[in-house]
Design a protein around this motif. Structure first.
Motif, short mmCIF file in Angstrom:
data_model
loop_
_atom_site.label_atom_id
_atom_site.label_comp_id
_atom_site.label_asym_id
_atom_site.label_seq_id
_atom_site.Cartn_x
_atom_site.Cartn_y
_atom_site.Cartn_z
N SER A 1 4.98 -32.50 55.59
CA SER A 1 6.33 -32.66 55.05
C SER A 1 6.48 -34.10 54.55
O SER A 1 5.63 -34.96 54.82
N GLY A 2 7.55 -34.36 53.83
CA GLY A 2 7.74 -35.70 53.32
C GLY A 2 8.60 -35.71 52.09
O GLY A 2 9.19 -34.68 51.70
N PRO A 3 8.70 -36.84 51.43
CA PRO A 3 9.51 -36.92 50.20
C PRO A 3 8.90 -36.10 49.09
O PRO A 3 7.70 -35.80 49.08
N ALA A 4 9.74 -35.72 48.14
CA ALA A 4 9.26 -34.93 46.99
C ALA A 4 8.31 -35.76 46.14
O ALA A 4 8.52 -36.95 45.90
N VAL A 5 7.24 -35.13 45.68
CA VAL A 5 6.22 -35.78 44.87
C VAL A 5 6.21 -35.13 43.49
O VAL A 5 5.97 -33.93 43.38
N PRO A 6 6.48 -35.88 42.41
CA PRO A 6 6.41 -35.29 41.06
C PRO A 6 4.98 -34.87 40.74
O PRO A 6 4.03 -35.59 41.08
N PRO A 7 4.80 -33.75 40.09
CA PRO A 7 3.42 -33.31 39.78
C PRO A 7 2.65 -34.28 38.90
O PRO A 7 1.43 -34.40 39.03
N TYR A 8 3.34 -34.97 37.99
CA TYR A 8 2.63 -35.89 37.10
C TYR A 8 2.13 -37.14 37.82
O TYR A 8 1.34 -37.91 37.25
N GLU A 9 2.57 -37.37 39.06
CA GLU A 9 2.11 -38.52 39.83
C GLU A 9 0.86 -38.22 40.65
O GLU A 9 0.28 -39.14 41.24
N ILE A 10 0.45 -36.96 40.70
CA ILE A 10 -0.69 -36.59 41.54
C ILE A 10 -1.98 -37.30 41.13
O ILE A 10 -2.69 -37.86 41.98
N PRO A 11 -2.37 -37.32 39.83
CA PRO A 11 -3.63 -38.00 39.48
C PRO A 11 -3.65 -39.47 39.87
O PRO A 11 -4.70 -40.02 40.23
N ALA A 12 -2.49 -40.15 39.79
CA ALA A 12 -2.46 -41.58 40.11
C ALA A 12 -2.68 -41.84 41.59
O ALA A 12 -3.13 -42.94 41.96
N LEU A 13 -2.39 -40.87 42.45
CA LEU A 13 -2.56 -41.07 43.89
C LEU A 13 -4.03 -41.22 44.28
O LEU A 13 -4.33 -41.79 45.34
N PHE A 14 -4.95 -40.71 43.45
CA PHE A 14 -6.37 -40.79 43.77
C PHE A 14 -7.02 -42.05 43.21
O PHE A 14 -8.23 -42.22 43.34
N GLU A 15 -6.25 -42.92 42.56
CA GLU A 15 -6.78 -44.17 42.06
C GLU A 15 -6.61 -45.26 43.12
O GLU A 15 -5.64 -45.26 43.88
N PRO A 16 -7.56 -46.22 43.18
CA PRO A 16 -7.45 -47.28 44.19
C PRO A 16 -6.20 -48.13 44.00
O PRO A 16 -5.80 -48.44 42.88
N PHE A 17 -5.57 -48.48 45.12
CA PHE A 17 -4.40 -49.36 45.17
C PHE A 17 -3.20 -48.79 44.43
O PHE A 17 -2.32 -49.53 44.01
N ARG A 18 -3.14 -47.48 44.25
CA ARG A 18 -2.00 -46.86 43.60
C ARG A 18 -1.16 -46.13 44.64
O ARG A 18 -1.67 -45.47 45.53
N ARG A 19 0.16 -46.26 44.50
CA ARG A 19 1.07 -45.60 45.41
C ARG A 19 2.08 -44.80 44.60
O ARG A 19 2.19 -44.95 43.38
N LEU A 20 2.83 -43.98 45.30
CA LEU A 20 3.80 -43.13 44.62
C LEU A 20 4.89 -43.94 43.96
O LEU A 20 5.35 -43.62 42.86
N ASP A 21 5.31 -45.03 44.61
CA ASP A 21 6.38 -45.84 44.04
C ASP A 21 5.87 -46.92 43.10
O ASP A 21 6.63 -47.78 42.67
N GLY A 22 4.57 -46.90 42.80
CA GLY A 22 4.00 -47.88 41.88
C GLY A 22 3.66 -49.20 42.52
O GLY A 22 3.21 -50.13 41.84
N ASP A 23 3.84 -49.34 43.82
CA ASP A 23 3.53 -50.59 44.50
C ASP A 23 2.03 -50.73 44.68
O ASP A 23 1.36 -49.82 45.13
N ARG A 24 1.48 -51.89 44.31
CA ARG A 24 0.06 -52.13 44.44
C ARG A 24 -0.27 -53.09 45.57
O ARG A 24 -1.39 -53.53 45.71
N LEU A 25 0.73 -53.51 46.35
CA LEU A 25 0.50 -54.46 47.41
C LEU A 25 0.07 -53.73 48.68
O LEU A 25 0.37 -52.56 48.89
N VAL A 26 -0.60 -54.48 49.54
CA VAL A 26 -1.02 -53.94 50.83
C VAL A 26 0.17 -54.01 51.77
O VAL A 26 0.71 -55.06 52.04
N THR A 27 0.59 -52.87 52.25
CA THR A 27 1.74 -52.81 53.15
C THR A 27 1.29 -52.31 54.50
O THR A 27 0.12 -52.05 54.75
#
Length: 408
Positions: free
Chosen positions: A324-350
């Protein structure tokens, strides 16, 4: 291309054969006409030294009629001979042309296949390299075409040179990442030791201890980032040693390890592990399950859930992790498999991680000749499915009695 070359060779041969047959027909018809004209001229003009026969006018008229009949017969015979010869030439010549044309097309097919066989080697090598699961797998292959230095060999040599440069580039990039990660571990370890020493001194103030806790958290994040880079560099290599692995055992082990984190975050973890045998590196496959489970725990909602299951389906070992979790747009799925990419576009280490979890999963799965897909759920969250080639479990060794048991 082979069919086009064969059709071109056969078409050119048929055109040349038709032209040759037409020229032969024209020459034959001209020669036959000349021969007939000479025969008739010789028959009608006997020669200057020949005197007309003596006799009456009636006899001369009879001879003239006989000459006309003979001339008519000769002309008819010449026309019949001409028609028969032309018919025989056209008919038999056409049949011979078709037979020889078919044979020429067959030989053209064989010759074209032999000429294009080096191109098939180039295509097969390129297909194997392009179909490799990892980006740099298969780049060690070369065509190494032997033969005369022609256009095809030049193409093969150019392709080998290009693959060789790519192989060196990927190898240098991988070694750089591994070396840089190893070199960065030393100052981080030293920094953590200095911070811990400063925090545990008796004279340390609360502010210093609070600063030390913050610095240790930042140091831990950097260590996770470096560990992820090392694992990413390792997982992109070809898996040379493979052993049977049951994903059910891996799921149970990882779920037990992450139980404390799940309890602390208030997220329920459900497991449904059936036997799912595959072949590969057990440590890397354990990291796949761990990354997916931690991803579901850290990117979730309060009082959420994570479901982990594995099974054998369609000749493949399937691992499925849903959360479960927040809604994920389908067009954001490919970006999730790229290094340092997050759903909100943040590239920092959190605090949630280094942003390498799904990238590492994808690299490891590709190195094991598998596939990974992610589908957003309507209620929110993701469903990640990993499919790996299935493997038969190792047969249990037969228990043979020892010599003492045999004697007994």
């Amino acid at each position: 291309m082979r069919a086009r070359l064969t059709l071109t060779y056969g078409g050119l041969f048929l055109v040349a054969g038709v032209v040759l047959l037409g020229a032969t027909y024209a020459l034959f018809d001209q020669q036959l006409s000349r021969s007939g004209t000479k025969v008739l001229a010789t028959r009608l003009n006997p020669g200057p030294g020949t005197a007309p026969p003596a006799g009456s006018a009636q006899q001369a008229a009879q001879e003239a009629r006989a000459m006309a009949d003979a001339d008519r017969w000769m002309r008819d015979q010449r026309e019949d001979l001409h028609d028969a010869a032309v018919t025989s030439l056209v008919t038999q010549g056409s049949i011979a042309l078709l037979v020889v044309g078919g044979a020429a097309a067959g030989f053209g097919w064989l010759i074209a296949g032999r000429a294009l066989s080096p191109l098939h080697r180039v295509t097969e090598t390129a297909r194997r390299i392009a179909g490799s699961p990892a980006a740099d797998r298969g780049l060690h292959e070369r065509i190494a075409l032997r033969g005369p230095h022609d256009e095809v060999k030049e193409l093969a040599d150019t392709f080998d040179a290009m693959v060789d440069r790519l192989d060196r580039s990927f190898d240098g990039q991988r070694r750089f990442v591994a070396s840089a990660s190893h070199e960065l571990r030393t100052p981080l370890t030293l920094g953590r030791a200095l911070v811990e020493v400063a925090m545990h001194r008796e004279s340390a103030s609360p502010d210093v201890r609070q600063l030390g806790e913050t610095l240790l958290q930042i140091n831990a994040r950097h260590e996770r980032l470096i560990t992820g880079l090392l694992l990413l560099a390792r997982s992109e290599n070809e898996i040379t040693t493979r052993a049977p692995v049951d994903l059910a055992d891996v799921v149970a082990h990882v779920a037990a390890q992450t139980a404390l984190e799940a309890d602390g975050s208030g997220i329920a973890v459900e497991t449904d592990a059936s036997e799912a045998m595959t072949a590969g590196d057990a440590l890397l496959l354990e990291r796949v399950v761990q990354n997916l489970l931690e991803n579901g725990l850290r990117h979730n909602t309060d009082s959420g859930w994570v479901s982990v299951s594995c099974r054998t389906e369609g000749g493949r070992a399937v691992l499925e992790v849903a959360n479960s979790g927040p809604a994920v747009p389908p067009y954001e799925i490919p970006a999730l498999f790229e290094p340092f990419r997050r759903l909100d576009g943040d590239r920092l280490v959190t605090a949630k991680g280094a942003g390498l979890g799904l990238s590492i999963v994808q690299s490891i799965v590709r190195a094991h000749n598998g596939t990974v897909t992610a589908v957003p759920r309507r209620e929110g969250g993701l469903t990640v499915t990993v499919a790996l080639p299935s493997a038969e479990p190792e047969p249990e060794p037969e228990h043979r009695p020892g010599p003492l048991a045999a004697r007994a």
